[in-house]
Design an enzyme around this catalytic site. Structure first.
Site, short mmCIF file in Angstrom:
data_model
loop_
_atom_site.label_atom_id
_atom_site.label_comp_id
_atom_site.label_asym_id
_atom_site.label_seq_id
_atom_site.Cartn_x
_atom_site.Cartn_y
_atom_site.Cartn_z
N PRO A 193 39.68 33.78 40.53
CG PRO A 193 41.50 35.07 39.87
CD PRO A 193 40.32 34.34 39.32
CB CYS A 194 38.18 33.58 45.91
SG CYS A 194 39.67 33.15 46.83
CG ASN A 195 42.52 37.54 45.46
OD1 ASN A 195 42.27 36.64 44.68
ND2 ASN A 195 43.73 37.75 45.94
#
Length: 350
Positions: free
Chosen positions: A83-85
């Site tokens: 996940p890149c959030n």
């Protein structure tokens, strides 16, 4: 050699679709699905329907932090678009201090348990600067210490025939005991590919009854605002009358009510955002449909996304472009098969 692929944070299957379509002209070198994991129910249903309809049980819908790796089958390859959030430049960029930043460690855990011959990991370009660059350093160190030689590159997918300006860090790791060396595939073969938004969305035309092609209802106010915005412009650099200007304090994201330039690649397809962030057609006063957004992500037109419209939008925006993934996987297959291919120096050092 057949590489059984395991995947964490699998999303709707952009990476997997690219892997299964990877073809180097030799049946003895290919990638097959083994298992996948994601925490979102709609995403998992999309993946099952399109990637492994005959073995739906191979997709484990569960938080990766609770996933029991010991029950999963052996694999020769691993992919994880962690996940890149917390690494994205759009947002707070909290890096390791956020909820999602540390999740890369579950990919490292899988590397140490399964010891695949190779892996592919993906994240946003903002990963390089999170935690003053220390997050990126730590991630690469952990991967190397798991027994892999790394090739790290910032892929600008529009240079690989993808009709979208999407820039992602891709890390390819080859196990230390393998005598092959992966090289970044060159952009040269794709220099003459038409990556314009117009071509992507109109050739061939999208049938009105295509999957996930529901129109977004636009208010009269939005239609009026769009009438003043020229192709390539947004709500802040267009000449809008006073009553249509946006009252937004702080940062002005350039993609708000931005119309596509039909002669250039689309701007980055995102998975979330409020009014004005849906990507807007260059001539029609409307947001793109999910099917059109999927075209920009190079998903096949028969790829069916499951869930309600906003869920589908999120899935498409979080995916890796299929065509880009396929090119990288074909380079990996050629690497192991000993087939030469055009390559270039990586843009990032490992």
């Amino acid at each position: 050699m057949i590489f059984r692929l395991g995947e964490l944070f699998c999303g709707p299957g952009g990476i997997a679709c690219g892997a299964l379509h990877a073809n180097i002209g030799r049946d003895d070198y290919r990638i097959e699905h083994a298992w996948a994991n994601d925490f979102d129910a709609d995403t998992c249903e999309t993946y099952r329907h399109n990637i492994c309809p005959m073995t739906p049980e191979s997709v484990i819908c569960e938080d990766v932090r609770k996933l029991d790796l010991s029950v999963l089958s052996p694999i020769e390859a691993l992919a994880f678009g962690f996940p890149c959030n917390d690494f994205s430049v759009v947002g707070e960029q909290r890096g390791f201090d956020g909820n999602y930043g540390p999740l890369y460690s579950y990919g490292v855990k899988a590397l140490r348990q399964f010891k695949p011959l190779w892996f592919l990991a993906e994240n946003v370009g903002g990963l390089r600067s999170a935690n003053e660059g220390k997050a990126f350093e730590k991630i690469l160190t952990d991967m190397r210490n798991s027994g892999y030689r790394l090739t790290v590159n910032l892929y600008r997918f529009e240079r690989y025939g993808v009709p979208q300006a999407r820039h992602r860090i891709i890390i390819v790791g080859i196990r230390d005991d393998q005598s092959v060396e992966f090289k970044v595939p060159s952009t040269e073969p794709y220099e003459k590919v038409d990556v314009s938004a117009r071509t992507a969305l109109t050739i061939p035309p999208i049938p009105r009854d295509a999957f996930n092609n529901e129109a977004t209802l636009q208010s009269a106010r939005v239609k009026e605002r769009l009438s003043y915005i020229k192709p390539g412009q947004n709500a802040f650099n267009a000449q809008l009358p006073e009553h249509l200007k946006l009252n937004i304090n702080g940062a002005r994201i350039s993609q708000i009510y931005k119309r596509l330039d039909p002669d250039k690649p689309a701007y980055t397809v995102t998975g979330s955002g409020g009014g004005g962030t849906h990507i807007y057609h260059w001539s029609e006063p409307r947001a793109l449909t999910n099917r059109e957004r999927a075209r920009l992500q190079t998903f096949p037109d028969d790829y069916m996304f499951k869930g309600k419209k906003e869920s589908v939008r999120r899935q498409i925006g979080m995916a890796v472009p299929v065509r880009g993934a396929q090119i990288i996987f074909e380079a990996i297959l050629k690497t192991f098969a000993g087939i030469p291919y055009l390559s270039m120096e990586p843009s990032l050092k490992d």
